[in-house]
Enzyme design. Structure first.
Site, PDB file in Angstrom:
ATOM      1  N   MET A   7      29.233  37.646  60.483  1.00  0.00           N
ATOM      2  CA  MET A   7      28.905  38.686  61.491  1.00  0.00           C
ATOM      3  C   MET A   7      28.703  38.412  62.625  1.00  0.00           C
ATOM      4  SD  MET A   7      24.934  38.802  59.926  1.00  0.00           S
ATOM      5  CE  MET A   7      24.341  40.426  60.538  1.00  0.00           C
ATOM      6  N   SER A  13      29.588  45.160  61.753  1.00  0.00           N
ATOM      7  CA  SER A  13      29.224  44.195  60.568  1.00  0.00           C
ATOM      8  C   SER A  13      27.578  44.575  61.252  1.00  0.00           C
ATOM      9  CB  SER A  13      29.899  42.086  62.133  1.00  0.00           C
ATOM     10  OG  SER A  13      29.175  42.227  62.932  1.00  0.00           O
ATOM     11  N   LEU A  32      30.223  33.029  63.428  1.00  0.00           N
ATOM     12  CA  LEU A  32      31.290  32.200  63.830  1.00  0.00           C
ATOM     13  C   LEU A  32      31.273  31.802  65.430  1.00  0.00           C
ATOM     14  CD1 LEU A  32      34.339  33.688  61.542  1.00  0.00           C
ATOM     15  CD2 LEU A  32      32.152  31.668  61.032  1.00  0.00           C
ATOM     16  N   CYS A 101      43.857  35.395  63.927  1.00  0.00           N
ATOM     17  CA  CYS A 101      42.507  35.164  63.786  1.00  0.00           C
ATOM     18  C   CYS A 101      42.501  35.480  62.385  1.00  0.00           C
ATOM     19  CB  CYS A 101      41.780  35.809  64.668  1.00  0.00           C
ATOM     20  SG  CYS A 101      39.730  35.594  64.797  1.00  0.00           S
ATOM     21  N   CYS A 199      39.470  37.823  72.775  1.00  0.00           N
ATOM     22  CA  CYS A 199      38.102  36.943  73.308  1.00  0.00           C
ATOM     23  C   CYS A 199      38.269  36.146  73.690  1.00  0.00           C
ATOM     24  CB  CYS A 199      37.680  37.239  71.927  1.00  0.00           C
ATOM     25  SG  CYS A 199      38.875  36.018  70.881  1.00  0.00           S
TER      26      CYS A 199
END
Length: 373
Positions: A7, A13, A32, A101, A199
């Site tokens: 999530m 998500s 995460l 990722c 990110c």
């Protein structure tokens, strides 16, 4: 099944986790933590994995009624994604950190831990579809909504990882429907903007971030014949296909704009040339994998489609895996129509129809326009 729902704090998500619960699975939510020093709040739609995102994920998990945890993967993320990104740029390549990722974190580190804890699958909010062939083998396919299809960034998944992957949004016709569903469920993230950009560079200043982490050194800009036509303050700041920001002191003989054709980190040189030279007739790479079963005879040429960016159109092509001059297997693709502005380090995802066949990191390109033409 016992399912671990990744999530992110976004709408996709959250809805994916809710659908997994309604499908009868025993679901646990996990967020995460990928940065040791996350920003407190997001800026617009930039970045992800902030403290605010973690709180949004927890609120959604609470409404769904599932347990929720935050797992610290920041060390692994730095090594496998951030450091790889720096190394690739330092080598003159253009990496895709989202691919790394998915490959190294969400479907390697996370899946490994999930299986160790007794989970059967990892569920995410990606728009992609998993189908089973007549022999029971799982295949990765495009989502039904091509405008939102994310199968490209999942092209790095292996057959073993697909066995434990779940994408509940794959058959949803549009993102708008997912937002409507989130609103009906009362999720506060129903209208939350999608994250974009890298990110770990939330302000979007990739050039400045690279200058800090890779360093800057003045160098020369050359034309295709090797003539010096300008200078630069750091080769890492340039990428293939770039037109703006070139410090050219010598105009092209025909007066037309020039574009970056190649970045040479070892000599700290940038090569420029006409737009036509960006047309690529062949791409190849040694780092390749198959998303599910490999072709029975990949050493024989086969028809396929190739996609070189997440939002690029697929191009009809011929693919083959053969040994290069050093005896190393190399995945080569020759598109029917030349590709535009391909940079080493990009990921080429190969499709057969809607199915993702596999992928490779582009090591070399062959221009459709020879030097001097």
């Amino acid at each position: 099944m016992k399912v671990l729902a990744a999530m992110s704090g976004g709408v996709d998500s959250a809805v994916a986790a809710a659908r997994a619960v309604e499908a009868g699975h025993e679901v646990v939510g996990v967020h995460l933590a990928l940065s040791r020093m996350p920003g407190t709040l997001r800026t617009g739609s930039r970045g992800c994995c902030t403290i605010e995102d973690s709180m949004d994920a927890q609120r959604a998990a609470n409404m769904i009624g599932i347990p929720y945890y935050v797992w610290d993967f920041s060390e692994r993320f730095k090594l496998d994604v951030v450091d790889d990104f720096i190394a690739e740029y330092a080598a003159g390549r253009t990496p895709n950190p989202c691919m790394r990722c998915n490959e190294k974190i969400k479907f390697a580190a996370l899946l490994e831990k999930a299986l160790d804890l007794g989970f059967d699958a990892v569920c995410t909010g990606h728009y992609a579809d998993i189908r089973v062939d007549d022999d029971g083998n799982r295949e990765l396919h495009r989502a039904s909504a091509w405008a939102k299809d994310q199968s490209y960034v999942l092209g790095v998944l292996t057959a073993e990882q697909l066995e434990h992957a779940m994408f509940p949004l794959g058959d949803t016709p549009s993102k708008a429907l997912v937002r409507e569903e989130a609103a009906r469920r009362g999720f506060t993230v129903a209208s939350k903007p999608d994250s974009h950009d890298i990110c770990f560079i939330p302000d979007g200043d990739t050039k400045g971030w690279l200058a800090e982490h890779v360093g800057s050194k003045d160098g020369e800009i050359l034309d295709r014949e090797g003539n010096v036509v300008g200078s630069h303050e750091g080769a890492h700041a340039y990428t293939v296909g770039q037109r703006r920001g070139l410090n050219l002191g010598v105009p092209a003989p025909d007066g037309r704009p020039r574009f970056v054709l190649e970045v040479k980190p070892r000599t700290n040189e940038v090569v420029v040339g006409p737009k036509e030279a960006l047309a690529i007739a062949e791409i190849a790479g040694h780092r390749f994998s198959w998303a599910g079963l490999a072709p029975r005879h990949p050493e024989s040429e086969f028809a396929c489609e190739v996609q070189i960016r997440a939002h690029a159109d697929p191009v009809a092509a011929i693919g083959v895996v053969r040994d290069d001059e050093h005896g190393q297997p190399e995945f080569t693709v020759r598109p029917e129509t030349p590709l535009d502005g391909v940079a080493p380090g990009q990921t080429a995802v190969v499709y057969v129809g809607t199915r993702v066949l596999g992928q490779f990191t582009i090591d070399r390109t062959v221009s459709a326009v020879p030097v001097g033409a």
